[in-house]
Design a protein around this motif. Sequence first.
Motif, PDB file in Angstrom:
ATOM      1  N   UNK A   1     -10.585  -1.151  45.038  1.00 28.56           N
ATOM      2  CA  UNK A   1     -11.377  -1.823  43.770  1.00 28.56           C
ATOM      3  C   UNK A   1     -12.189  -2.985  44.242  1.00 28.56           C
ATOM      4  N   UNK A   2     -11.654  -3.721  45.235  1.00 26.69           N
ATOM      5  CA  UNK A   2     -12.498  -4.939  45.572  1.00 26.69           C
ATOM      6  C   UNK A   2     -13.743  -4.401  46.448  1.00 26.69           C
ATOM      7  N   UNK A   3     -13.984  -3.404  46.982  1.00 25.61           N
ATOM      8  CA  UNK A   3     -14.983  -2.789  47.572  1.00 25.61           C
ATOM      9  C   UNK A   3     -16.071  -2.101  46.650  1.00 25.61           C
TER      10      UNK A   3
ATOM     11  N   UNK B   1     -12.067   3.856  52.079  1.00 26.61           N
ATOM     12  CA  UNK B   1     -10.612   3.875  52.338  1.00 26.61           C
ATOM     13  C   UNK B   1     -10.280   5.111  53.155  1.00 26.61           C
ATOM     14  N   UNK B   2      -9.516   4.915  54.192  1.00 23.62           N
ATOM     15  CA  UNK B   2      -8.774   6.142  54.752  1.00 23.62           C
ATOM     16  C   UNK B   2      -7.462   5.997  55.196  1.00 23.62           C
ATOM     17  N   UNK B   3      -6.332   6.911  55.341  1.00 20.75           N
ATOM     18  CA  UNK B   3      -5.063   6.686  55.960  1.00 20.75           C
ATOM     19  C   UNK B   3      -4.363   6.120  54.644  1.00 20.75           C
ATOM     20  N   UNK B   4      -3.442   5.156  54.873  1.00 18.94           N
ATOM     21  CA  UNK B   4      -3.014   4.391  53.897  1.00 18.94           C
ATOM     22  C   UNK B   4      -3.714   3.906  52.881  1.00 18.94           C
ATOM     23  N   UNK B   5      -3.905   4.623  51.748  1.00 20.23           N
ATOM     24  CA  UNK B   5      -5.013   3.813  50.731  1.00 20.23           C
ATOM     25  C   UNK B   5      -4.495   2.762  50.015  1.00 20.23           C
ATOM     26  N   UNK B   6      -5.195   1.680  49.760  1.00 21.02           N
ATOM     27  CA  UNK B   6      -4.862   0.472  48.974  1.00 21.02           C
ATOM     28  C   UNK B   6      -6.045   0.497  48.161  1.00 21.02           C
TER      29      UNK B   6
ATOM     30  N   UNK C   1      -0.927   6.743  43.981  1.00 18.29           N
ATOM     31  CA  UNK C   1      -1.386   5.340  43.932  1.00 18.29           C
ATOM     32  C   UNK C   1      -2.587   5.487  43.146  1.00 18.29           C
ATOM     33  N   UNK C   2      -3.660   6.459  43.489  1.00 16.61           N
ATOM     34  CA  UNK C   2      -5.014   6.272  43.068  1.00 16.61           C
ATOM     35  C   UNK C   2      -4.714   6.927  41.486  1.00 16.61           C
ATOM     36  N   UNK C   3      -3.937   7.876  41.325  1.00 18.03           N
ATOM     37  CA  UNK C   3      -4.048   8.236  40.042  1.00 18.03           C
ATOM     38  C   UNK C   3      -3.479   7.313  39.000  1.00 18.03           C
ATOM     39  N   UNK C   4      -2.783   6.265  39.330  1.00 20.21           N
ATOM     40  CA  UNK C   4      -2.448   5.360  38.406  1.00 20.21           C
ATOM     41  C   UNK C   4      -3.551   4.615  37.652  1.00 20.21           C
TER      42      UNK C   4
END
Length: 86
Positions: A78-80, A68-73, A31-34
């Motif tokens: 981005x918001x943070x 973020x930790x665990x399931x990364x959103x 997800x992050x790589x996108x």
Amino acid sequence: MSMVAYIILNMYKVIFVTTKNCSICEESYRKLKKFRFIFNIVTEDVTSGYEEYIFRVPLVIYRKKILEEGQISVFNLLKKIILKKH
């Protein structure tokens, strides 16, 4: 300057802490790589100086703060980062 131009010109360096054989880590990294056009992702294994987080992987660290930790959103990340809500 538009927000998009600002983001492109100022990529955010994040540390992605992971471990071997971790399906949540693999999914979160995909997800992050996108969004690597925004993030400069440095991948670190939890055993290389991040042992205190062994039960919290995966995690994303930005400017020495865990965002973020665990399931990364990615949306929350981005918001943070962009809106500085951390």
